[in-house]
Design a protein around this motif. Sequence first.
Motif, mmCIF file in Angstrom:
data_model
loop_
_atom_site.group_PDB
_atom_site.id
_atom_site.type_symbol
_atom_site.label_atom_id
_atom_site.label_comp_id
_atom_site.label_asym_id
_atom_site.label_seq_id
_atom_site.Cartn_x
_atom_site.Cartn_y
_atom_site.Cartn_z
ATOM 1 N N ALA A 29 51.753 6.079 -45.452
ATOM 2 C CA ALA A 29 52.948 5.503 -46.078
ATOM 3 C C ALA A 29 54.207 6.332 -45.859
ATOM 4 O O ALA A 29 55.307 5.860 -46.176
ATOM 5 N N TRP A 30 54.065 7.545 -45.319
ATOM 6 C CA TRP A 30 55.219 8.433 -45.171
ATOM 7 C C TRP A 30 55.149 9.177 -43.840
ATOM 8 O O TRP A 30 54.066 9.423 -43.319
ATOM 9 N N LEU A 31 56.333 9.529 -43.342
ATOM 10 C CA LEU A 31 56.447 10.370 -42.157
ATOM 11 C C LEU A 31 57.471 11.457 -42.442
ATOM 12 O O LEU A 31 58.562 11.179 -42.959
ATOM 13 N N ALA A 32 57.104 12.698 -42.113
ATOM 14 C CA ALA A 32 58.023 13.828 -42.255
ATOM 15 C C ALA A 32 58.268 14.431 -40.882
ATOM 16 O O ALA A 32 57.364 14.485 -40.048
ATOM 17 N N LEU A 33 59.506 14.874 -40.645
ATOM 18 C CA LEU A 33 59.820 15.546 -39.388
ATOM 19 C C LEU A 33 60.715 16.742 -39.649
ATOM 20 O O LEU A 33 61.339 16.851 -40.713
ATOM 21 N N VAL A 34 60.768 17.651 -38.664
ATOM 22 C CA VAL A 34 61.647 18.814 -38.757
ATOM 23 C C VAL A 34 62.660 18.782 -37.628
ATOM 24 O O VAL A 34 62.365 18.375 -36.506
ATOM 25 N N ASN A 35 63.875 19.217 -37.962
ATOM 26 C CA ASN A 35 64.961 19.351 -36.999
ATOM 27 C C ASN A 35 65.197 20.833 -36.727
ATOM 28 O O ASN A 35 65.611 21.581 -37.624
ATOM 29 N N TYR A 36 64.919 21.254 -35.491
ATOM 30 C CA TYR A 36 64.965 22.676 -35.160
ATOM 31 C C TYR A 36 66.378 23.245 -35.297
ATOM 32 O O TYR A 36 66.597 24.232 -36.013
ATOM 33 N N THR A 37 67.354 22.656 -34.614
ATOM 34 C CA THR A 37 68.716 23.188 -34.716
ATOM 35 C C THR A 37 69.400 22.705 -35.987
ATOM 36 O O THR A 37 70.296 23.372 -36.502
ATOM 37 N N GLY A 38 68.975 21.581 -36.513
ATOM 38 C CA GLY A 38 69.550 21.092 -37.766
ATOM 39 C C GLY A 38 69.123 21.907 -38.968
ATOM 40 O O GLY A 38 69.788 21.899 -40.006
ATOM 41 N N GLY A 39 67.982 22.594 -38.858
ATOM 42 C CA GLY A 39 67.517 23.449 -39.941
ATOM 43 C C GLY A 39 67.012 22.698 -41.153
ATOM 44 O O GLY A 39 67.017 23.244 -42.260
ATOM 45 N N ASN A 40 66.528 21.472 -40.959
ATOM 46 C CA ASN A 40 66.153 20.665 -42.123
ATOM 47 C C ASN A 40 64.919 19.816 -41.862
ATOM 48 O O ASN A 40 64.492 19.619 -40.719
ATOM 49 N N ILE A 41 64.356 19.310 -42.958
ATOM 50 C CA ILE A 41 63.220 18.392 -42.954
ATOM 51 C C ILE A 41 63.707 17.025 -43.414
ATOM 52 O O ILE A 41 64.498 16.929 -44.366
ATOM 53 N N SER A 42 63.234 15.965 -42.762
ATOM 54 C CA SER A 42 63.560 14.597 -43.174
ATOM 55 C C SER A 42 62.286 13.838 -43.512
ATOM 56 O O SER A 42 61.257 14.021 -42.857
ATOM 57 N N LEU A 43 62.380 12.968 -44.527
ATOM 58 C CA LEU A 43 61.238 12.183 -44.989
ATOM 59 C C LEU A 43 61.568 10.698 -44.906
ATOM 60 O O LEU A 43 62.655 10.270 -45.319
ATOM 61 N N TYR A 44 60.600 9.908 -44.388
ATOM 62 C CA TYR A 44 60.792 8.479 -44.170
ATOM 63 C C TYR A 44 59.634 7.687 -44.780
ATOM 64 O O TYR A 44 58.465 8.091 -44.625
ATOM 65 N N PRO A 45 59.917 6.552 -45.397
ATOM 66 C CA PRO A 45 58.823 5.639 -45.763
ATOM 67 C C PRO A 45 58.388 4.841 -44.538
ATOM 68 O O PRO A 45 59.205 4.535 -43.655
ATOM 69 N N ILE A 46 57.099 4.537 -44.461
ATOM 70 C CA ILE A 46 56.578 3.667 -43.403
ATOM 71 C C ILE A 46 56.277 2.320 -44.030
ATOM 72 O O ILE A 46 55.505 2.220 -44.984
ATOM 73 N N GLY A 47 56.893 1.287 -43.487
ATOM 74 C CA GLY A 47 56.778 -0.041 -44.082
ATOM 75 C C GLY A 47 55.846 -0.950 -43.317
ATOM 76 O O GLY A 47 54.938 -0.510 -42.605
ATOM 77 N N GLU A 48 56.080 -2.231 -43.459
ATOM 78 C CA GLU A 48 55.250 -3.239 -42.810
ATOM 79 C C GLU A 48 55.347 -3.092 -41.291
ATOM 80 O O GLU A 48 56.368 -2.723 -40.745
#
Length: 349
Positions: free
Chosen positions: A104-123
């Motif tokens: 239901a979720w996907l997380a990713l990291v941005n190397y130069t951005g210095g941050n983590i992003s979280l996304y819901p996975i839908g239909e």
Amino acid sequence: MSESYAPLFVGSYQSAEQEGIHILRLDADSGALTKIGGAAGIDNPSFLACHSESGMLYAVSETDPAGGVVAYAYDAASHTLTEINRQPSQGGAPCHLAIDPSGAWLALVNYTGGNISLYPIGERGALGEPVQSIAHQGGSVNAERQEGPHPHSIYAVPGTSYYLSCDLGTDKIYTYRLDAASGRLEAVRETDVTPGSGPRHLALHPTRPFVYLIDELMSRIIVFRLNADEGSLEPLQTVSALPQGYGGESYCAEVAVSADGNYVYGSNRGHDSIVSFRVGEDGCLSLVGHTPSGGHFPRHFLALPDGRWLLAANQNGDNIVVMRIDDDGFPQHAGSEYHMIKPVCVRRG
């Protein structure tokens, strides 16, 4: 007729005009790799994540200053990838991603951005708009590589709600807890590693409470005991990934535990090798040996779950080298390789 494995997906550093994702088949008897499909339309699809139950593939688009992430549906009959949608990564150079065990979720990291992003996975596996961005803070002692945060990977801890994220820039492993109800990653704790070591990737033991961290800048593997109730890490052992006496320039990249939990493998970029260790009863490592990667700069590799094969992706050698793993867990060249431009990630479908 020779037996074949599930399809393999390879990410690379290529432009959107080229087929940056290749779909391969590995012959289980000969070790031959054959291309059966591919996809263009994405810049630098450098890291991939597969969700076998849904047939979805997710790929980062490692571009700077703004990256992205793309969702694909895989058709096993035609060996085609159909783009479902894409979302911005909320930072520069996304380089790693993880699918939550719930799907239901996907997380990713941005190397130069210095941050983590979280996304819901839908239909249909589509990615919703990002619901959270977490900025790491600080740096460490290497002025050239650690001037700021550079999260390099993120992993869901099976059987828990925890995530572990390695930050090369801050010399820390961050533990987060996913609150699925609110769709938030909550900071739990930080584990410090040796200043200047540059933690890059980690691998979790399949059945026992051990975590194996590979650092990029000091070319070492650190063994931790994982407390799954708290998400905490206790260091147990540190070993070099390089041969004793080697003094050349080299940077570690990927680490993996064999499916049976008996061996740990790591890649050395510069020494251009795969290092093999045997796992003891206490989780600690003893050296088996080093295998030449068969190319230059092995950024990633895949050890197949039956313990027979290891595939080394040599970024600057433009090849994927097939190795047969012997009864002692040691990979040796099988005489087969696949050529493509800058392969940097190999995933099993």
